[in-house]
Design a protein around this motif. Sequence first.
Motif, PDB file in Angstrom:
ATOM      1  N   LEU A  47       0.830  -1.208   0.000  1.00 29.67           N
ATOM      2  CA  LEU A  47       0.000   0.000   0.000  1.00 29.67           C
ATOM      3  C   LEU A  47       0.864   1.259   0.000  1.00 29.67           C
ATOM      4  O   LEU A  47       0.382   2.337   0.346  1.00 29.67           O
ATOM      5  CB  LEU A  47      -0.914   0.013   1.222  1.00 29.67           C
ATOM      6  CG  LEU A  47      -2.084  -0.956   1.168  1.00 29.67           C
ATOM      7  CD1 LEU A  47      -2.713  -1.105   2.540  1.00 29.67           C
ATOM      8  CD2 LEU A  47      -3.116  -0.456   0.196  1.00 29.67           C
ATOM      9  N   ASP A  48       2.140   1.146  -0.329  1.00 32.34           N
ATOM     10  CA  ASP A  48       3.093   2.266  -0.371  1.00 32.34           C
ATOM     11  C   ASP A  48       3.289   2.920   0.989  1.00 32.34           C
ATOM     12  O   ASP A  48       3.632   4.091   1.061  1.00 32.34           O
ATOM     13  CB  ASP A  48       2.667   3.330  -1.383  1.00 32.34           C
ATOM     14  CG  ASP A  48       2.588   2.770  -2.779  1.00 32.34           C
ATOM     15  OD1 ASP A  48       3.606   2.257  -3.246  1.00 32.34           O
ATOM     16  OD2 ASP A  48       1.507   2.814  -3.380  1.00 32.34           O
ATOM     17  N   ALA A  49       3.041   2.185   2.068  1.00 34.28           N
ATOM     18  CA  ALA A  49       3.291   2.721   3.408  1.00 34.28           C
ATOM     19  C   ALA A  49       4.568   2.073   3.928  1.00 34.28           C
ATOM     20  O   ALA A  49       4.534   1.182   4.777  1.00 34.28           O
ATOM     21  CB  ALA A  49       2.109   2.425   4.332  1.00 34.28           C
ATOM     22  N   PHE A 118      -7.115   1.240  -6.740  1.00 33.53           N
ATOM     23  CA  PHE A 118      -6.418   2.315  -6.038  1.00 33.53           C
ATOM     24  C   PHE A 118      -5.914   3.341  -7.056  1.00 33.53           C
ATOM     25  O   PHE A 118      -5.371   2.961  -8.097  1.00 33.53           O
ATOM     26  CB  PHE A 118      -5.237   1.757  -5.256  1.00 33.53           C
ATOM     27  CG  PHE A 118      -5.656   1.059  -4.007  1.00 33.53           C
ATOM     28  CD1 PHE A 118      -5.850   1.770  -2.837  1.00 33.53           C
ATOM     29  CD2 PHE A 118      -5.876  -0.302  -4.007  1.00 33.53           C
ATOM     30  CE1 PHE A 118      -6.252   1.136  -1.687  1.00 33.53           C
ATOM     31  CE2 PHE A 118      -6.284  -0.944  -2.854  1.00 33.53           C
ATOM     32  CZ  PHE A 118      -6.478  -0.224  -1.695  1.00 33.53           C
ATOM     33  N   PRO A 119      -6.081   4.635  -6.794  1.00 31.63           N
ATOM     34  CA  PRO A 119      -5.591   5.653  -7.738  1.00 31.63           C
ATOM     35  C   PRO A 119      -4.063   5.649  -7.788  1.00 31.63           C
ATOM     36  O   PRO A 119      -3.410   5.353  -6.783  1.00 31.63           O
ATOM     37  CB  PRO A 119      -6.123   6.961  -7.144  1.00 31.63           C
ATOM     38  CG  PRO A 119      -6.380   6.669  -5.720  1.00 31.63           C
ATOM     39  CD  PRO A 119      -6.728   5.227  -5.624  1.00 31.63           C
ATOM     40  N   PRO A 120      -3.494   5.947  -8.972  1.00 28.78           N
ATOM     41  CA  PRO A 120      -2.024   5.939  -9.086  1.00 28.78           C
ATOM     42  C   PRO A 120      -1.409   7.124  -8.349  1.00 28.78           C
ATOM     43  O   PRO A 120      -2.046   8.176  -8.186  1.00 28.78           O
ATOM     44  CB  PRO A 120      -1.792   6.041 -10.591  1.00 28.78           C
ATOM     45  CG  PRO A 120      -3.007   6.719 -11.106  1.00 28.78           C
ATOM     46  CD  PRO A 120      -4.151   6.297 -10.242  1.00 28.78           C
ATOM     47  N   LEU A 121      -0.172   6.941  -7.915  1.00 25.99           N
ATOM     48  CA  LEU A 121       0.548   8.017  -7.227  1.00 25.99           C
ATOM     49  C   LEU A 121       1.295   8.870  -8.253  1.00 25.99           C
ATOM     50  O   LEU A 121       1.676   8.370  -9.314  1.00 25.99           O
ATOM     51  CB  LEU A 121       1.546   7.425  -6.224  1.00 25.99           C
ATOM     52  CG  LEU A 121       0.934   6.766  -4.999  1.00 25.99           C
ATOM     53  CD1 LEU A 121       2.027   6.191  -4.139  1.00 25.99           C
ATOM     54  CD2 LEU A 121       0.126   7.766  -4.205  1.00 25.99           C
ATOM     55  N   PRO A 122       1.508  10.168  -7.957  1.00 25.59           N
ATOM     56  CA  PRO A 122       2.210  11.036  -8.916  1.00 25.59           C
ATOM     57  C   PRO A 122       3.706  10.769  -8.998  1.00 25.59           C
ATOM     58  O   PRO A 122       4.359  11.251  -9.924  1.00 25.59           O
ATOM     59  CB  PRO A 122       1.937  12.440  -8.374  1.00 25.59           C
ATOM     60  CG  PRO A 122       1.691  12.249  -6.930  1.00 25.59           C
ATOM     61  CD  PRO A 122       1.032  10.914  -6.783  1.00 25.59           C
ATOM     62  N   VAL A 123       4.268  10.021  -8.039  1.00 24.43           N
ATOM     63  CA  VAL A 123       5.714   9.781  -8.081  1.00 24.43           C
ATOM     64  C   VAL A 123       5.975   8.333  -8.453  1.00 24.43           C
ATOM     65  O   VAL A 123       5.124   7.474  -8.317  1.00 24.43           O
ATOM     66  CB  VAL A 123       6.369  10.082  -6.708  1.00 24.43           C
ATOM     67  CG1 VAL A 123       6.379  11.558  -6.459  1.00 24.43           C
ATOM     68  CG2 VAL A 123       5.666   9.345  -5.605  1.00 24.43           C
ATOM     69  N   MET A 128       9.419   7.794  -3.681  1.00 27.74           N
ATOM     70  CA  MET A 128       8.538   8.438  -2.722  1.00 27.74           C
ATOM     71  C   MET A 128       9.285   8.632  -1.405  1.00 27.74           C
ATOM     72  O   MET A 128       9.877   7.697  -0.874  1.00 27.74           O
ATOM     73  CB  MET A 128       7.296   7.585  -2.498  1.00 27.74           C
ATOM     74  CG  MET A 128       6.163   8.404  -1.993  1.00 27.74           C
ATOM     75  SD  MET A 128       4.623   7.541  -2.133  1.00 27.74           S
ATOM     76  CE  MET A 128       4.589   6.706  -0.609  1.00 27.74           C
ATOM     77  N   GLU A 129       9.253   9.863  -0.883  1.00 31.40           N
ATOM     78  CA  GLU A 129       9.960  10.135   0.367  1.00 31.40           C
ATOM     79  C   GLU A 129       8.997   9.894   1.521  1.00 31.40           C
ATOM     80  O   GLU A 129       8.502  10.826   2.152  1.00 31.40           O
ATOM     81  CB  GLU A 129      10.494  11.559   0.358  1.00 31.40           C
ATOM     82  CG  GLU A 129      11.539  11.763  -0.726  1.00 31.40           C
ATOM     83  CD  GLU A 129      12.020  13.188  -0.748  1.00 31.40           C
ATOM     84  OE1 GLU A 129      11.181  14.091  -0.687  1.00 31.40           O
ATOM     85  OE2 GLU A 129      13.234  13.385  -0.815  1.00 31.40           O
ATOM     86  N   ASP A 130       8.752   8.619   1.750  1.00 34.06           N
ATOM     87  CA  ASP A 130       7.695   8.244   2.687  1.00 34.06           C
ATOM     88  C   ASP A 130       8.021   8.670   4.111  1.00 34.06           C
ATOM     89  O   ASP A 130       7.208   9.292   4.795  1.00 34.06           O
ATOM     90  CB  ASP A 130       7.505   6.734   2.604  1.00 34.06           C
ATOM     91  CG  ASP A 130       6.284   6.288   3.353  1.00 34.06           C
ATOM     92  OD1 ASP A 130       5.195   6.795   3.017  1.00 34.06           O
ATOM     93  OD2 ASP A 130       6.413   5.463   4.262  1.00 34.06           O
ATOM     94  N   ASN A 133       7.783  12.392   4.556  1.00 27.10           N
ATOM     95  CA  ASN A 133       6.413  12.900   4.635  1.00 27.10           C
ATOM     96  C   ASN A 133       5.786  12.606   5.993  1.00 27.10           C
ATOM     97  O   ASN A 133       5.151  13.470   6.596  1.00 27.10           O
ATOM     98  CB  ASN A 133       5.567  12.275   3.523  1.00 27.10           C
ATOM     99  CG  ASN A 133       6.049  12.704   2.162  1.00 27.10           C
ATOM    100  OD1 ASN A 133       6.647  13.756   2.021  1.00 27.10           O
ATOM    101  ND2 ASN A 133       5.812  11.874   1.165  1.00 27.10           N
TER     102      ASN A 133
ATOM    103  N   TYR B  63      -1.640  11.118   4.713  1.00 21.57           N
ATOM    104  CA  TYR B  63      -0.772  10.643   5.788  1.00 21.57           C
ATOM    105  C   TYR B  63      -1.416  10.696   7.161  1.00 21.57           C
ATOM    106  O   TYR B  63      -0.863  10.161   8.114  1.00 21.57           O
ATOM    107  CB  TYR B  63       0.549  11.413   5.793  1.00 21.57           C
ATOM    108  CG  TYR B  63       1.481  10.898   4.737  1.00 21.57           C
ATOM    109  CD1 TYR B  63       2.126   9.683   4.927  1.00 21.57           C
ATOM    110  CD2 TYR B  63       1.682  11.570   3.564  1.00 21.57           C
ATOM    111  CE1 TYR B  63       2.955   9.171   3.961  1.00 21.57           C
ATOM    112  CE2 TYR B  63       2.509  11.068   2.589  1.00 21.57           C
ATOM    113  CZ  TYR B  63       3.143   9.870   2.798  1.00 21.57           C
ATOM    114  OH  TYR B  63       3.946   9.360   1.837  1.00 21.57           O
ATOM    115  N   GLN B  66      -1.858   7.212   8.313  1.00 22.59           N
ATOM    116  CA  GLN B  66      -0.626   6.525   8.713  1.00 22.59           C
ATOM    117  C   GLN B  66      -0.109   7.032  10.058  1.00 22.59           C
ATOM    118  O   GLN B  66       0.493   6.271  10.821  1.00 22.59           O
ATOM    119  CB  GLN B  66       0.435   6.712   7.635  1.00 22.59           C
ATOM    120  CG  GLN B  66      -0.005   6.074   6.338  1.00 22.59           C
ATOM    121  CD  GLN B  66       1.123   5.943   5.362  1.00 22.59           C
ATOM    122  OE1 GLN B  66       2.281   6.034   5.727  1.00 22.59           O
ATOM    123  NE2 GLN B  66       0.773   5.711   4.114  1.00 22.59           N
TER     124      GLN B  66
END
Lengths: 169, 107
Positions: A47-49, A118-123, A128-130, A133, B63, B66
Amino acid sequence: MSPILFWLFSILMLGFGVLVVVHRNPVASALSLVVSFLGLAVLFVSLDAYFIGVIQVLVYAGAVMVLFLFIIMLLDLKAEERRKWNPLALAGGAFVTLSFAALLIKVLHRFPDADKAFPPLPVKVGQMEDVHNVGMMLFTNYNLPFQVVGVLVLVATIGIVVLSKKELK
Amino acid sequence: MIITLNDYLLVSGLLFTIGFSGVLLRRNIIIIFMCLELMLNAANLSLVAFSRFHLAADGLPNYNGQILVFFIITVAAAEVAVGLAIIVALYRARQTTHVEDINSLKF
């Protein structure tokens, strides 16, 4: 993430979750729980987390489970001897669980919005600088709750020391 | 076949149900505690799935969800430590981890 991987790790997680419940030996239950948490961490990454996935592995599969195993060792728990099951309690528990699952599936079917992908992410993946963020959010918008959680952890530490003293008054 | 939000919510709900059944059916207090952790993690999974599904204004995941998961994990770690200390104190007083043997408050 490809659907095959998603279902593979979901089934792995749920299967080992079931093993936690059905195993009679507490150590086997705890080790199944570790595998279940690792599967969950993979789902977080899908989930990109990434940050949540990493602390899931470090905190849950690492620290918390070591604590569980340590306490099991300290109490010297053996596999449970077969106690007589109370059939009424067993039937009641199974009934409540199954009706809960049925209710949940019914509710999910009435939520049509969730059937979209799920919608696509812009990066791009890997750019991604998870952590950045999450950290920015944590130290700006959520700074006060963060400090309060620090106090909570301190109180928990003191509480454990008090609870573990020789004589409880 | 595409993975949708519903699939994640279904998996999360099933994980919660497994933990719930463990709390209801098992009699060993440590196993009950582990099943509580399973239920907390099921809630975390649906929070992260929603955070990825409803993107924020800048197109990144939302976020807020999260951050909530981060707080849940922190509080759960504190809870596990306190709970296990209570179990150890209980074991020292009663020499049992079976909930059926601890019934002083039962009428």
